[in-house]
Write an enzyme that holds these catalytic residues in place. Structure first.
Site, PDB file in Angstrom:
ATOM      1  N   ASP A 170      15.943  26.272   3.654  1.00 27.45           N
ATOM      2  CA  ASP A 170      14.538  26.221   3.272  1.00 27.45           C
ATOM      3  C   ASP A 170      14.409  26.566   1.800  1.00 27.45           C
ATOM      4  O   ASP A 170      15.356  27.057   1.167  1.00 27.45           O
ATOM      5  CB  ASP A 170      13.715  27.221   4.094  1.00 27.45           C
ATOM      6  CG  ASP A 170      13.606  26.798   5.546  1.00 27.45           C
ATOM      7  OD1 ASP A 170      13.674  25.586   5.797  1.00 27.45           O
ATOM      8  OD2 ASP A 170      13.455  27.672   6.411  1.00 27.45           O
ATOM      9  N   GLU A 195      -1.227  33.379   2.172  1.00 32.34           N
ATOM     10  CA  GLU A 195      -2.482  34.072   2.444  1.00 32.34           C
ATOM     11  C   GLU A 195      -2.551  35.406   1.714  1.00 32.34           C
ATOM     12  O   GLU A 195      -3.607  35.789   1.192  1.00 32.34           O
ATOM     13  CB  GLU A 195      -2.647  34.274   3.945  1.00 32.34           C
ATOM     14  CG  GLU A 195      -2.801  32.974   4.715  1.00 32.34           C
ATOM     15  CD  GLU A 195      -3.138  33.235   6.171  1.00 32.34           C
ATOM     16  OE1 GLU A 195      -3.371  34.407   6.530  1.00 32.34           O
ATOM     17  OE2 GLU A 195      -3.185  32.279   6.955  1.00 32.34           O
ATOM     18  N   ASN A 204       8.789  26.391  15.223  1.00 30.89           N
ATOM     19  CA  ASN A 204       9.268  25.033  15.454  1.00 30.89           C
ATOM     20  C   ASN A 204      10.656  24.786  14.895  1.00 30.89           C
ATOM     21  O   ASN A 204      11.217  23.708  15.076  1.00 30.89           O
ATOM     22  CB  ASN A 204       8.290  24.024  14.851  1.00 30.89           C
ATOM     23  CG  ASN A 204       6.993  23.966  15.631  1.00 30.89           C
ATOM     24  OD1 ASN A 204       6.954  24.418  16.766  1.00 30.89           O
ATOM     25  ND2 ASN A 204       5.951  23.448  15.035  1.00 30.89           N
ATOM     26  N   ASP A 244       7.206  21.459   1.151  1.00 35.59           N
ATOM     27  CA  ASP A 244       6.487  21.222  -0.104  1.00 35.59           C
ATOM     28  C   ASP A 244       6.619  19.764  -0.538  1.00 35.59           C
ATOM     29  O   ASP A 244       7.465  19.019  -0.039  1.00 35.59           O
ATOM     30  CB  ASP A 244       7.028  22.144  -1.200  1.00 35.59           C
ATOM     31  CG  ASP A 244       6.270  23.463  -1.230  1.00 35.59           C
ATOM     32  OD1 ASP A 244       5.257  23.566  -0.520  1.00 35.59           O
ATOM     33  OD2 ASP A 244       6.689  24.381  -1.948  1.00 35.59           O
ATOM     34  N   THR A 266      11.121  28.139   0.387  1.00 35.86           N
ATOM     35  CA  THR A 266      10.284  29.317   0.222  1.00 35.86           C
ATOM     36  C   THR A 266      10.933  30.534   0.868  1.00 35.86           C
ATOM     37  O   THR A 266      11.257  30.527   2.052  1.00 35.86           O
ATOM     38  CB  THR A 266       8.899  29.073   0.848  1.00 35.86           C
ATOM     39  OG1 THR A 266       8.339  27.906   0.265  1.00 35.86           O
ATOM     40  CG2 THR A 266       7.984  30.252   0.607  1.00 35.86           C
ATOM     41  N   ASN A 286      58.050  39.137  16.225  1.00 35.37           N
ATOM     42  CA  ASN A 286      58.418  38.750  17.591  1.00 35.37           C
ATOM     43  C   ASN A 286      59.736  38.001  17.620  1.00 35.37           C
ATOM     44  O   ASN A 286      60.642  38.315  18.399  1.00 35.37           O
ATOM     45  CB  ASN A 286      57.313  37.864  18.181  1.00 35.37           C
ATOM     46  CG  ASN A 286      56.348  38.657  19.038  1.00 35.37           C
ATOM     47  OD1 ASN A 286      56.641  39.771  19.420  1.00 35.37           O
ATOM     48  ND2 ASN A 286      55.205  38.083  19.325  1.00 35.37           N
ATOM     49  N   ARG A 315     -20.926  31.081  11.618  1.00 35.81           N
ATOM     50  CA  ARG A 315     -22.368  30.855  11.710  1.00 35.81           C
ATOM     51  C   ARG A 315     -23.058  31.599  10.584  1.00 35.81           C
ATOM     52  O   ARG A 315     -22.824  32.795  10.391  1.00 35.81           O
ATOM     53  CB  ARG A 315     -22.877  31.335  13.060  1.00 35.81           C
ATOM     54  CG  ARG A 315     -24.366  31.072  13.280  1.00 35.81           C
ATOM     55  CD  ARG A 315     -24.760  31.357  14.703  1.00 35.81           C
ATOM     56  NE  ARG A 315     -26.147  31.015  14.952  1.00 35.81           N
ATOM     57  CZ  ARG A 315     -26.720  31.036  16.148  1.00 35.81           C
ATOM     58  NH1 ARG A 315     -25.983  31.349  17.205  1.00 35.81           N
ATOM     59  NH2 ARG A 315     -27.991  30.724  16.292  1.00 35.81           N
ATOM     60  N   LYS A 344      14.106  18.217  10.146  1.00 31.80           N
ATOM     61  CA  LYS A 344      15.276  19.061   9.916  1.00 31.80           C
ATOM     62  C   LYS A 344      16.244  18.951  11.091  1.00 31.80           C
ATOM     63  O   LYS A 344      17.463  18.848  10.903  1.00 31.80           O
ATOM     64  CB  LYS A 344      14.829  20.516   9.736  1.00 31.80           C
ATOM     65  CG  LYS A 344      15.958  21.456   9.375  1.00 31.80           C
ATOM     66  CD  LYS A 344      15.545  22.911   9.412  1.00 31.80           C
ATOM     67  CE  LYS A 344      14.508  23.231   8.373  1.00 31.80           C
ATOM     68  NZ  LYS A 344      14.202  24.692   8.335  1.00 31.80           N
TER      69      LYS A 344
END
Length: 1414
Positions: free
Chosen positions: A642, A737, A986, A911, A644, A1049, A779, A964
């Site tokens: 990946d 976020e 996933n 991306d 990120t 041996n 709302r 992937k």
């Protein structure tokens, strides 16, 4: 409303919602009663089902808690069945998890789904194995990955300490069984016998009970209302009636003393609160009963800890006993005891012999030392057993620590009204926990509230549907409104081990640890870990060597016994004691030879190497979950990573953006002017654009726009603020976020918590890789507003307006917006490209207002929500933010090391192409000859094209987890050993499919971690390089030990056999005690010394080994044979001609001294050869890294010191005598000669040895071309239907032409159109003409891309320099340094660089126009 019984909070706007209506406590008279699962042993099990008066209800469980299969005779009513589908944690097109509520009907008995657990009719929907307990003899239960469905999966190589005949319940006094029997765990007792005096093996083999019986649970739940077993039975089986009996959710919360919204009342020492100050119990709403004031410890005493009881570890004495149970050692011990008895009889029961020599001319008694050899052998056996057992004990401790580290994770709970992060083991019954996508639920619980929560319970129950969770009130309402023949669909129960596929929500915990559903299954599945592939290989090799050694020992015993019987005739004067002693000596030497020949150190070596490697890897932030992955990474050829968080730091910060379309803000504009694309000069400037520093954003945005911007960030987010380990506040959640929340906080806008609490949420749209966006509907007075954020190039297409800001800073209180035009769309496209080329992630924020909800012209779907497609259009763009995620330090160097080691690195990212290519160029991943492609195009390629592209594909942009997985599958079909990184839910299939799966320890979901082999605890790509190094280190350590042990041996067996057979007294030059010391050196000490070398970067200087590469390489074989031949020659020459060479007389004293010299030379040859075996390559410096391995240094000194002590003071025990200076000099010279001989072997060309081994069929011919598997060969020609038909016709043509054409693989008969063996008529050949033409046209048109008009997806027409990521759909890029003669140019119709007349730039600093595009 009573304060002691707070109602559950249900968020809904539907006046007909089940949440707004109370459910009657009893069903209507005309309603079919809900079928229930009959619990064995309960009163209900003795009565008939309500609808089955004869007591033959097909839905009843059998007495052993297993479901009767259809047609078994127990179920006269026909049962519906469908093909069982393997569980899948993803929601891809190939997934077995689908959202469907189709019911079976007589006309359609095979529905698409099985809702077994949900409607309490398991076998009616082919859920035959939903509640079936895993049999402990099932081989699958021992699989390290396939059955790893929960938090407590373990691969510790220890025996099962639990038999789990009855589930354990934690009480105030300790663990007790639920039936109230004795408080001790009978499963741990060994040798327990039944009434007949036999051990109860049958009971031990029975699987644990799948159910709990609350009537037999004697646990006192005070101060709480319900017993642990009663709460645990709510989910097994799922019983809405039982939940209703305890008062529903409100009664459950009241009985547990917990507030449904604010969680348990705790002090500040119970975790890291969101605001750092959780409320005390006095501030908490709720009752005043004792259950509300109960402490956390009291909850743990009654309901248990969320931690499975530790498996009983083997004690050192037990390990010693297990080691001593080896048959060969037992035989040797018996022989040693007999030898000791005869020696004692010889010394004590017979008169001593009188000997005459120079020291005793008058004669003196011979020393009574015949008993010494027996004692020495016994002591040697004890030492061998003790050392091996200590090694096993230490190894077990290391794996135990590794498992404790692996089982550790954090969960989010609500306590004291605040969100906090606590350790999963600290969760208690009554906690209110949070659900998030990708989480594996660690406990059983009841769903309280949430948005679109769907769970995959297939891993825990076999249920193949993605089950949506509803509140208790909604479930009750549905049940009460059921019509006759209908079944309950809605479900409020959460099962431990299930995976959250999507949505967010909250639930209350009702069962933890061994009482939870998954806890009981995991207790039943406990067992020893599987052997790794290398261990299996070595075991086979050890078995072969042991057979050869056993044959040598048997042959030696037969030869010596023949001589013994012959001497009975030729030397009849020997006493009976002498004969018995001679026989015992023959037996001892033969058995000892077998002991030496059996390479028990081989499995020990790989185990030690893995134990030390995994322990050191953990210190370097690599947590190994599957031991075999260490070995596999050694030969990895491809790593799909990946971007990120792996290549970048995953510490995202908003550094630039566009407010509306024209207001370009930049963080620290004076220092980063290049990050603004406003007024960049002629040809780049856009009318109306202006730049300003990000700190001045509030001066350009009106207060209403600031509020809008802040709400779009804060409400549409699941991240929150929490205290870290250092006590500092930071944001927890998605890095994107958290970057936006940090941006809002830096702007000094209202606190996100206040904004969220003031918002009335109507609908949430969780993020998904398909939408590439997330949203929330709130709302606002009498209107509704949708906030969306996500990929800028996706959401920009759905916007028709944008907010307006002015350069002069004049602003009113209103939000000014305007329509999109062609210039606006071009501006947005160029802004996205500009940010992407600077490696910035672009996130768009937009909104849309509605007059009503649901909006006019739309309808809610089955989930009572408005579809995304119906509302995500005609939106207004607020801003586009550029979020920076800088490269991790050392990533470029790590990529270079991978490439040096022969490991290709491929980037798979969600991306856009521009950002991905920029990051890949900075990392060094995008190199000459490399191909860039988007996931959707790669997915559409034919198998043949995919096989051709995959080796050169370096960047797969805008790729989904399915892309992937497809890439991994393609690479594996080509024989590549693939490592894959993943962090999302996933990513599970790709991680499972890969040879080695790497999960992100920080950003990874629990599903990804569960599917992985190794966890990157700091999410850094550099650790993948460390994994390769450690994998090669493990393999090298085992090969070093193998090279050393086989040479010992061979030498020991030849010397012992030849000297014993040639001896007139049937005695070997190496006695039994001496051979046991040699065995200790070559097995235990050498394994410790050679298996503990640390990983070095020099291991990256070679290419990975092939899958079918032999365990013993040509270099190793060459070294083994030369060293063995040298040692055999030296020892035998000294033994047979030593007296003559040294000029000594033939007497007992000199013979003893010569035997000691041979023994000393043999041991020091091994000590120096151990140094020699530290290298496997052709480099001469065998002491490289010697001083960094303290284990080797200490063991080297122990061996040297031990040998000196044996020779100097061993005396009669080892049948040696002290050596003089000359003898020590000879010993050291002979031993040290191993080093220059080893150097000479390394300098010798390997070619002649390799050719000899190939001729002897010991090795395969390396020049033989590899062959594709039949599956791959078939796939190679299935990419074009026309060419498949051509292949059929060529097969026909070959029958006539034959010869050269028939030799082509192209003439293989097609699996699509097999031809008869009969003669083919000539007209059939005419079919070649149209199909060849069609094939040519089809192949040529396969890559043709339709003309794109100028627009947002392609604002610059055919000029790729100004294209967004949308332009590259259906396109291929080649690196600008690719050779112009590369066949891909011709195949895909690409234009070579120089033919365009443009200069070619380097891979670094690539601009969007530097690559070739189609």
């Amino acid at each position: 409303m009573s304060r002691n019984n707070p109602p559950p909070v249900i968020i809904t706007t539907d006046p007909d919602s089940p949440a707004l209506h109370s459910a009657p406590s009893t069903p209507p008279p005309n309603q079919r009663p809900t079928p229930t699962l009959v619990i064995p042993g309960s009163p209900a099990s003795e009565s008939s089902h309500p609808e089955s008066p004869q007591g033959n209800d097909p839905f009843r469980l059998s007495p052993n808690a297993r479901l009767y299969p259809p047609g078994s005779g127990h179920s006269p009513t026909p049962s519906y069945s469908s093909a069982l589908t393997p569980p899948s944690p993803t929601l891809t097109s190939s997934s077995s998890v689908h959202f469907s509520d189709e019911l079976p009907t007589p006309s359609s008995p095979n529905p698409k789904t099985s809702l077994a657990l949900r409607d309490n009719h398991p076998d009616a929907r082919s859920g035959m194995e939903t509640l079936q307990t895993v049999d402990e003899n099932d081989p699958q239960r021992r699989h390290a990955r396939g059955w790893s469905i929960g938090t407590w999966s373990s691969a510790a190589p220890t025996a099962d300490g639990y038999s789990m005949k009855k589930p354990l319940i934690r009480t105030a006094t300790g663990a007790s069984e639920v039936d109230g029997d004795r408080g001790e765990d009978d499963a741990n007792k060994k040798g327990k016998k039944d009434k007949k005096g036999k051990k109860g093996k049958k009971d031990k083999e029975e699987p644990p009970s799948a159910h709990l019986d609350p009537d037999k649970d004697k646990t006192d739940p005070t101060p709480f209302r319900e017993k642990p077993s009663r709460l645990a039975m709510l989910v097994d089986p799922k019983s809405l009636e039982d939940l209703e009996k305890i008062g529903g959710v409100s009664g459950l919360l009241e009985g547990l003393g917990v507030d449904g919204e604010k969680g348990l009342a705790v002090g500040t020492d119970e975790g890291n609160a969101e605001n750092g100050a959780p409320r005390s119990s006095a501030d908490m709403p709720g009752g005043n009963g004792p259950q509300w004031r109960a402490s956390m410890d009291r909850r743990r005493d009654i309901y248990g800890r969320n931690d499975l009881p530790r498996r009983k570890s083997k004690s050192l004495l037990l390990l010693m006993w297990l080691a001593f149970k080896d048959k060969v050692l037992i035989l040797l011990s018996v022989a040693a005891v007999v030898s000791l008895a005869l020696g004692l009889y010889q010394d004590l029961g017979t008169p001593p012999k009188i000997i005459y020599n120079d020291e005793c001319p008058d004669g003196c008694e011979e020393a009574q030392v015949d008993w010494v050899e027996g004692v020495a052998i016994v002591v040697a056996i004890i030492i061998v057993v003790l050392v091996g057992s200590i090694n096993d004990w230490q190894k077990e401790r290391q794996f135990k620590k590794l498992n404790e580290k692996r089982e550790d994770r954090n969960v989010k709970v609500i306590r004291g009204g605040s969100e906090m992060v606590i350790n999963v083991k600290d969760v208690v019954v009554g906690d209110v926990c949070l659900l998030e996508p990708g989480e594996i639920i660690p406990v059983d619980g009841i769903f309280l509230r949430g948005h679109n929560v769907r769970c995959d319970e297939s891993g825990a129950t076999g249920e193949s549907d993605a089950i949506k969770k509803f509140s208790y009130d909604e479930c009750i309402k549905e049940r009460d409104n059921l019509q006759p023949g209908q079944r309950q669909k809605k479900d409020c129960f959460l099962i431990s081990g299930a995976k959250v596929l999507e949505g967010v929500g909250e639930y209350v915990v009702i069962a933890v640890g061994p009482t939870s559903f998954n806890g009981r299954i995991m207790m039943a599945m406990r067992g020893d870990a599987d052997e790794t592939p290398l261990q299996i290989k070595l075991n086979h090799l050890a078995e072969l060597i042991a057979k050869l050694g056993g044959a040598s020992g048997l042959l030696l015993f037969i030869a010596l016994m023949i001589r013994f019987f012959v001497q009975l005739k030729t030397n009849p004067d020997r006493s009976a004691n002498d004969k018995a002693q001679s026989f015992i000596q023959i037996l001892i030497i033969a058995v000892t030879l077998v002991v030496v020949a059996v390479p028990e150190g081989l499995p020990l070596a790989v185990t030690l190497a893995l134990a030390f490697a995994t322990k050191r890897m953990t210190k370097q932030n690599l947590l190994v979950r599957v031991l075999g992955s260490c070995e596999t990474m050694a030969n990895a050829t491809v790593v799909c990573t990946d971007k990120t968080g792996t290549l970048t730091q995953n510490e995202m910060t908003v550094v630039a953006g566009s407010l509306g379309v024209h207001g370009k803000f930049v963080k620290d504009l004076s220092d980063n002017a290049s990050r603004s694309n406003a007024n960049e000069g002629e040809g780049h400037s856009v009318h109306g654009d202006f730049s300003f520093d990000m700190s001045q954003l509030n001066d350009y945005a009106s207060s209403s726009l600031q509020t809008l911007f802040n709400e779009a960030i804060c409400i549409n987010s699941t991240a929150f603020e929490d205290k870290n380990e250092e006590g500092k506040l930071n944001f927890v959640g998605s890095k994107t976020e958290t970057a936006l929340l940090r941006f809002a906080k830096d702007m000094e806008w209202p606190n996100y918590r206040q904004v969220r609490e003031s918002a009335e949420i109507v609908q949430m749209i969780p993020f998904s890789s398909e939408l590439k966006a997330m949203g929330v509907v709130v709302r606002k007075d009498d209107t509704y507003r949708l906030y969306l954020k996500g990929a800028s190039e996706v959401l920009s297409n759905n916007c028709t307006r944008h907010v307006v800001v002015h350069q002069d800073g004049n602003k009113g209180d209103d939000i000014e917006t305007t329509e999109f035009d062609d210039d606006t769309m071009s501006n947005i496209s160029k802004t996205i490209i500009f940010y992407a080329n600077q490696s910035l992630r672009t996130i768009a924020l937009c909104y849309r207002d509605f007059e009503s909800w649901p909006p006019a012209g739309t309808e809610k779907d089955g989930a009572d929500e408005v579809p995304y497609e119906a509302i995500a259009k005609d939106m207004t763009l607020i801003a586009i933010t550029g979020i920076e995620d800088p490269l991790r330090p050392g990533v470029r160097e790590a990529v270079e090391k991978c490439q040096l080691a022969g490991v290709a690195v491929k980037m798979c990212t969600g991306d856009n192409v521009l950002t991905a290519r920029s990051i890949a160029s900075q990392c060094g991943i995008f190199t000459a000859g490399g191909v860039v492609m988007e996931g959707p195009l790669f997915r559409k390629l034919s198998d043949s094209d995919r096989l051709e592209i995959a080796p050169r594909l370096q960047i797969l942009a805008r790729s989904s987890p399915e892309d992937k997985r497809l890439l991994v599958k393609t690479l594996k079909s080509m024989g590549e050993v693939v490592g894959v990184t993943g962090d999302g839910t996933n990513d599970g299939p790709a991680l499972k499919l890969a040879n080695v799966g790497f999960a992100m320890g920080i950003a990874g979901t629990e599903v990804a971690k569960e599917a992985s082999d190794i966890i990157l605890m700091d999410d850094s790509f550099k650790n993948i390089v460390l994994a390769i190094m450690w994998g090669r280190c493990v393999n090298d350590s085992v090969k070093k030990f193998l090279q050393f042990q086989i040479s010992v041996n061979i030498t020991a067996v030849f010397i012992t056999f030849i000297s014993a057979v040639a001896s007139s007294s049937e005695e070997s030059v190496l006695t039994a005690v001496q051979l046991l010391w040699v065995n200790l050196i070559m097995d235990t000490f050498a394994a410790l010394a050679l298996a503990t070398d640390p990983a070095t970067e020099s291991s990256l200087d070679r290419k990975p080994d092939r899958k079918n590469a032999p365990l013993i390489t040509v270099e190793m074989f060459k070294m083994i044979m030369v060293q063995a031949i040298y040692q055999i020659i030296v020892c035998l020459v000294l033994h047979f001609a030593g007296l003559k060479i040294l000029g000594l007389e033939d007497n007992d004293q000199n013979n003893t001294e010569l035997g000691a010299l041979v023994f000393n030379c043999f041991v020091f040859c091994q000590i120096f050869n151990q140094l020699n075996c530290r290298r496997l390559d052709r480099k001469l410096n065998v002491l490289e890294g010697f001083w960094r391995n303290w284990y080797f240094i200490i063991i080297f000194l122990i061996m040297v010191g031990g040998q000196i002590l044996i020779v100097e003071v061993g005396g009669a025990a080892f049948q040696v005598t002290r050596l003089g200076g000359r003898d020590w000099g000879i010993t050291l010279v002979i031993g040290a000669l191993s080093l220059p001989i080893g150097a000479l072997v390394r300098l010798t060309p390997t070619g002649p040895f390799a050719r000899l081994l190939v001729k002897l069929h010991i090795y395969a011919d390396p020049n033989k071309l590899p062959e594709l598997s039949p599956e791959a060969e078939e796939e190679q020609y299935s990419y074009n239907p026309a060419l498949s038909r051509v292949k059929d016709n060529l097969s026909t043509y070959a029958r006539i032409r034959g010869g050269r054409l028939r030799a082509s693989s192209m003439v293989a008969k097609s699996r699509n159109a097999q031809l008869r063996d009969a003669d083919i008529q000539f007209p059939s050949l005419l079919t070649m003409v149209p199909t060849v033409i069609a094939g040519t046209v089809g192949a040529g048109a396969h890559w043709v891309t339709p003309h794109n008009s100028i627009g947002l997806s392609n604002p610059a027409g055919q000029d790729p320099s100004y294209s967004t990521a949308e332009l590259f759909k259906g396109k291929v890029q080649l690196h600008p340094r690719t050779n112009p003669d590369d066949p891909l140019y011709a195949k895909f119709g690409l234009q070579p660089p120089e033919s365009r007349g443009s200069s070619v730039s380097g891979a670094e600093g690539l601009s969007s126009g530097d690559a070739n595009n189609v």
